[in-house]
Scaffold this active site. Sequence first.
Site, PDB file in Angstrom:
ATOM      1  N   ASP A  17       1.009  -1.070  -0.207  1.00 40.82           N
ATOM      2  CA  ASP A  17       0.066  -0.120   0.054  1.00 40.82           C
ATOM      3  C   ASP A  17       0.793   1.443   0.055  1.00 40.82           C
ATOM      4  OD1 ASP A  17      -2.094  -2.009   0.169  1.00 40.82           O
ATOM      5  OD2 ASP A  17      -2.918  -1.084   1.956  1.00 40.82           O
ATOM      6  N   THR A 129      -8.575  -3.300   9.755  1.00 42.54           N
ATOM      7  CA  THR A 129      -8.467  -4.270   8.760  1.00 42.54           C
ATOM      8  C   THR A 129     -10.098  -4.929   8.983  1.00 42.54           C
ATOM      9  OG1 THR A 129      -7.894  -6.845   8.441  1.00 42.54           O
ATOM     10  CG2 THR A 129      -7.395  -5.682  10.553  1.00 42.54           C
ATOM     11  N   GLU A 131     -10.049  -8.161   9.350  1.00 43.53           N
ATOM     12  CA  GLU A 131      -9.863  -9.119  10.313  1.00 43.53           C
ATOM     13  C   GLU A 131     -10.394  -9.192  11.606  1.00 43.53           C
ATOM     14  OE1 GLU A 131      -7.936 -12.307   9.977  1.00 43.53           O
ATOM     15  OE2 GLU A 131      -8.651 -11.813   7.753  1.00 43.53           O
ATOM     16  N   TYR A 152      -2.859 -10.951  15.242  1.00 42.27           N
ATOM     17  CA  TYR A 152      -2.795  -9.861  14.264  1.00 42.27           C
ATOM     18  C   TYR A 152      -4.182  -9.121  14.521  1.00 42.27           C
ATOM     19  CZ  TYR A 152      -3.563  -7.343   9.839  1.00 42.27           C
ATOM     20  OH  TYR A 152      -3.779  -6.172   8.986  1.00 42.27           O
ATOM     21  N   LYS A 156      -4.860  -5.185  16.060  1.00 39.45           N
ATOM     22  CA  LYS A 156      -5.426  -4.143  15.109  1.00 39.45           C
ATOM     23  C   LYS A 156      -6.719  -3.675  15.845  1.00 39.45           C
ATOM     24  CE  LYS A 156      -2.866  -3.708  11.023  1.00 39.45           C
ATOM     25  NZ  LYS A 156      -2.519  -2.274  10.595  1.00 39.45           N
TER      26      LYS A 156
HETATM   27  P1  NAP Z   1       2.798  -5.037   3.946  1.00 43.15           P
HETATM   28  O1  NAP Z   1       3.229  -4.939   2.378  1.00 43.15           O
HETATM   29  O2  NAP Z   1       2.943  -6.187   4.838  1.00 43.15           O
HETATM   30  O3  NAP Z   1       3.713  -3.632   4.382  1.00 43.15           O
HETATM   31  C1  NAP Z   1       3.887  -3.394   5.885  1.00 43.15           C
HETATM   32  C2  NAP Z   1       5.007  -2.478   5.963  1.00 43.15           C
HETATM   33  O4  NAP Z   1       5.154  -2.259   7.476  1.00 43.15           O
HETATM   34  C3  NAP Z   1       6.185  -2.803   5.350  1.00 43.15           C
HETATM   35  O5  NAP Z   1       6.769  -1.442   4.858  1.00 43.15           O
HETATM   36  C4  NAP Z   1       7.116  -3.066   6.592  1.00 43.15           C
HETATM   37  O6  NAP Z   1       8.355  -2.824   6.338  1.00 43.15           O
HETATM   38  C5  NAP Z   1       6.442  -2.244   7.759  1.00 43.15           C
HETATM   39  N1  NAP Z   1       6.673  -2.652   8.922  1.00 43.15           N
HETATM   40  C6  NAP Z   1       6.705  -3.853   9.411  1.00 43.15           C
HETATM   41  N2  NAP Z   1       7.267  -3.885  10.592  1.00 43.15           N
HETATM   42  C7  NAP Z   1       7.680  -2.543  10.971  1.00 43.15           C
HETATM   43  C8  NAP Z   1       8.393  -1.900  12.189  1.00 43.15           C
HETATM   44  N3  NAP Z   1       8.452  -2.756  13.230  1.00 43.15           N
HETATM   45  N4  NAP Z   1       8.529  -0.845  12.269  1.00 43.15           N
HETATM   46  C9  NAP Z   1       8.362   0.090  11.042  1.00 43.15           C
HETATM   47  N5  NAP Z   1       7.514  -0.671   9.791  1.00 43.15           N
HETATM   48  C10 NAP Z   1       7.315  -1.864  10.174  1.00 43.15           C
HETATM   49  O7  NAP Z   1       1.251  -4.505   4.055  1.00 43.15           O
HETATM   50  P2  NAP Z   1       0.198  -3.902   2.952  1.00 43.15           P
HETATM   51  O8  NAP Z   1      -0.496  -4.856   2.407  1.00 43.15           O
HETATM   52  O9  NAP Z   1       0.736  -2.804   2.405  1.00 43.15           O
HETATM   53  O10 NAP Z   1      -0.928  -3.284   4.238  1.00 43.15           O
HETATM   54  C11 NAP Z   1      -0.627  -1.936   4.777  1.00 43.15           C
HETATM   55  C12 NAP Z   1      -1.049  -1.700   5.891  1.00 43.15           C
HETATM   56  O11 NAP Z   1      -2.675  -2.238   5.915  1.00 43.15           O
HETATM   57  C13 NAP Z   1      -0.872  -2.691   6.951  1.00 43.15           C
HETATM   58  O12 NAP Z   1      -1.193  -2.180   8.306  1.00 43.15           O
HETATM   59  C14 NAP Z   1      -1.813  -3.903   7.153  1.00 43.15           C
HETATM   60  O13 NAP Z   1      -1.864  -4.600   8.190  1.00 43.15           O
HETATM   61  C15 NAP Z   1      -3.162  -3.297   6.605  1.00 43.15           C
HETATM   62  N6  NAP Z   1      -4.255  -3.980   5.898  1.00 43.15           N
HETATM   63  C16 NAP Z   1      -3.725  -4.374   4.580  1.00 43.15           C
HETATM   64  C17 NAP Z   1      -4.783  -5.107   3.827  1.00 43.15           C
HETATM   65  C18 NAP Z   1      -4.496  -5.734   2.554  1.00 43.15           C
HETATM   66  O14 NAP Z   1      -5.109  -6.595   2.196  1.00 43.15           O
HETATM   67  N7  NAP Z   1      -3.235  -5.491   2.043  1.00 43.15           N
HETATM   68  C19 NAP Z   1      -6.138  -5.123   4.476  1.00 43.15           C
HETATM   69  C20 NAP Z   1      -6.403  -4.568   5.803  1.00 43.15           C
HETATM   70  C21 NAP Z   1      -5.451  -3.947   6.258  1.00 43.15           C
HETATM   71  P3  NAP Z   1       9.563  -3.876   5.488  1.00 43.15           P
HETATM   72  O15 NAP Z   1       8.961  -3.647   4.162  1.00 43.15           O
HETATM   73  O16 NAP Z   1      10.812  -3.407   5.881  1.00 43.15           O
HETATM   74  O17 NAP Z   1       9.133  -5.067   6.137  1.00 43.15           O
HETATM   75  O1  F7E Z   2      -4.870 -15.274   3.370  1.00 43.14           O
HETATM   76  C1  F7E Z   2      -6.185 -18.782   3.198  1.00 43.14           C
HETATM   77  C2  F7E Z   2      -5.716 -18.385   4.374  1.00 43.14           C
HETATM   78  O2  F7E Z   2      -2.497 -14.650   3.789  1.00 43.14           O
HETATM   79  C3  F7E Z   2      -6.183 -15.505   2.737  1.00 43.14           C
HETATM   80  C4  F7E Z   2      -3.306  -9.238   5.032  1.00 43.14           C
HETATM   81  O3  F7E Z   2      -3.347  -8.227   4.235  1.00 43.14           O
HETATM   82  O4  F7E Z   2      -5.677  -9.275   4.377  1.00 43.14           O
HETATM   83  C5  F7E Z   2      -4.716 -10.233   4.756  1.00 43.14           C
HETATM   84  O5  F7E Z   2      -4.842 -11.408   5.578  1.00 43.14           O
HETATM   85  C6  F7E Z   2      -6.957 -16.687   3.130  1.00 43.14           C
HETATM   86  C7  F7E Z   2      -6.867 -17.118   4.513  1.00 43.14           C
HETATM   87  O6  F7E Z   2      -4.543 -13.070   3.538  1.00 43.14           O
HETATM   88  C8  F7E Z   2      -3.074 -20.351   1.839  1.00 43.14           C
HETATM   89  O7  F7E Z   2      -5.828 -19.410   5.595  1.00 43.14           O
HETATM   90  C9  F7E Z   2      -5.218 -20.850   2.126  1.00 43.14           C
HETATM   91  O8  F7E Z   2      -8.072 -17.638   4.980  1.00 43.14           O
HETATM   92  O9  F7E Z   2      -3.560 -14.076   1.611  1.00 43.14           O
HETATM   93  P1  F7E Z   2      -3.872 -14.245   3.029  1.00 43.14           P
HETATM   94  P2  F7E Z   2      -5.368 -12.427   5.161  1.00 43.14           P
HETATM   95  O10 F7E Z   2      -5.091 -13.675   6.188  1.00 43.14           O
HETATM   96  O11 F7E Z   2      -6.797 -12.542   4.785  1.00 43.14           O
HETATM   97  C10 F7E Z   2      -6.138  -8.892   5.577  1.00 43.14           C
HETATM   98  C11 F7E Z   2      -7.577  -8.012   5.488  1.00 43.14           C
HETATM   99  C12 F7E Z   2      -5.310  -8.441   6.499  1.00 43.14           C
HETATM  100  O12 F7E Z   2      -5.754  -7.119   7.251  1.00 43.14           O
HETATM  101  C13 F7E Z   2      -3.749  -8.705   6.424  1.00 43.14           C
HETATM  102  O13 F7E Z   2      -2.913  -7.808   6.773  1.00 43.14           O
HETATM  103  O14 F7E Z   2      -6.272 -17.522   2.195  1.00 43.14           O
HETATM  104  N1  F7E Z   2      -4.938 -19.779   2.524  1.00 43.14           N
HETATM  105  N2  F7E Z   2      -3.583 -21.483   1.694  1.00 43.14           N
HETATM  106  C14 F7E Z   2      -3.699 -19.259   2.639  1.00 43.14           C
HETATM  107  N3  F7E Z   2      -3.160 -18.015   2.844  1.00 43.14           N
HETATM  108  C15 F7E Z   2      -1.842 -17.897   2.675  1.00 43.14           C
HETATM  109  N4  F7E Z   2      -1.158 -17.040   2.933  1.00 43.14           N
HETATM  110  N5  F7E Z   2      -1.063 -19.070   2.109  1.00 43.14           N
HETATM  111  C16 F7E Z   2      -1.680 -20.252   1.638  1.00 43.14           C
HETATM  112  O15 F7E Z   2      -0.799 -21.341   1.274  1.00 43.14           O
END
Ligand code: NAP
Ligand code: F7E
Length: 347
Positions: A17, A129, A131, A152, A156
């Site tokens: 993001d 999130t 979640e 997690y 959150k």
């Molecule tokens: P991401 O790709 O995993 O990025 C997470 C970022 O946080 C990375 O830049 C990471 O740095 C940094 N970070 C991790 N630990 C840290 C620490 N101790 N101090 C400072 N920075 C740290 O996640 P994303 O998908 O872009 O998501 C962005 C945010 O939205 C996250 O908070 C995630 O939980 C939330 N979120 C994501 C989704 C989704 O579907 N993508 C949905 C709902 C909420 P490094 O690159 O160095 O590891």
């Molecule tokens: O899993 C199932 C797994 O790891 C999605 C993060 O960005 O979105 C993300 O969290 C589903 C789960 O994402 C595998 O058990 C099956 O039910 O892609 P995921 P997540 O857990 O939904 C939320 C909104 C966030 O906030 C989080 O930061 O897929 N699943 N087989 C698997 N998942 C993974 N990773 N790997 C597998 O092999």
Amino acid sequence: MSLMGKIALITGITGQDGYYLSALLLGKGYELHGLVQPLVYDDTHTLAPFLDQITLHRCDLCDGGAITRILNEIKPDEIYNLGAQSHVGMSFDVPEYTTNVNALGTLRLLESLRALKLENTTRFYQASTSEIFGDTPPPQTEHSLFNPRSPYASAKLYAYHLVKNYREAYGFHASNGILFNHESPKRGYDFVTRKVTRAVASIGVGQKECVDLGNLNAIRDWGHAADYVEGMWLMLQQEQADDYILATGEGRSVRELCDVAFSCIGVSLTWIGEGEEEKGIDRLSKQVRVRVDQKLFRPLDVENLRGDPTKAQEKLGWRRKTSFKETITEMVKADQSCLIYDIKRFG
Ligand code: NAP
Ligand code: F7E
């Protein structure tokens, strides 16, 4: 519209993001700052297209003193708190660290703003999130019950409440974006969409036979990250801070994700067996392309997430633009390009 002069700070700028939000804010003329973990040395390559336009600050979200110093130096108009240990499955292995970053990291940022008396000038976006809803049935709205099912999600949810507390107690302009899953070619390799699209690209060129997955029944509401960062920005442009869901309103299982991804390489899957014995088989060649591996199941999973984005649509004018199929196709194509580059370069 140029917003020249506005200063923004993104924590987690090196993540998925962070990439799309950087592109958006730079396009709007922001002076952009990013927080980058101090001990990770090769993590800024993802930002290559914009690196010369961003000021990076090495700081861990576990380091309150450094956060205060940096906020005092920058005095941002807007903070987007995207930094997190964002892997749900991994949070069962590192719950204390996950809580420290995801829950207390948010507290440190808010408390620093308060100590620096920036609460009336700095607007705050919190990456909350879907979640946090856990097993509350869909469609989930801003009024649905929270029932987190992982360290997690619990961390959150703490941060979510804290943002509301600071808004109500001290008048912070602080908003929670309750975002459902959003994906892109910048998605981390450990998330299921990217794991599948990468495997499909490898299978397509004969480098891999099959992908092993965990829970195929899990249903997620998958959008595109580029659409969702627009919603983040819109939240901070409102007169009043508030909490909003961003989602597509469509739920699909991991099995359906595989169907769509494999169709990008012309493979149609047929599913046979149940539970651990279930397999996704290429209808034509009869080769096994998807297997279930019990080790990939989480101690507790969230089964069915599908969000209702009505509030964001009506109050922010937010719209998602990219369909699920377009998102997955873009990811498969990007993974194919990387693979072809690697094959040409390294054989
Ligand atoms: P991401 O790709 O995993 O990025 C997470 C970022 O946080 C990375 O830049 C990471 O740095 C940094 N970070 C991790 N630990 C840290 C620490 N101790 N101090 C400072 N920075 C740290 O996640 P994303 O998908 O872009 O998501 C962005 C945010 O939205 C996250 O908070 C995630 O939980 C939330 N979120 C994501 C989704 C989704 O579907 N993508 C949905 C709902 C909420 P490094 O690159 O160095 O590891
Ligand atoms: O899993 C199932 C797994 O790891 C999605 C993060 O960005 O979105 C993300 O969290 C589903 C789960 O994402 C595998 O058990 C099956 O039910 O892609 P995921 P997540 O857990 O939904 C939320 C909104 C966030 O906030 C989080 O930061 O897929 N699943 N087989 C698997 N998942 C993974 N990773 N790997 C597998 O092999």
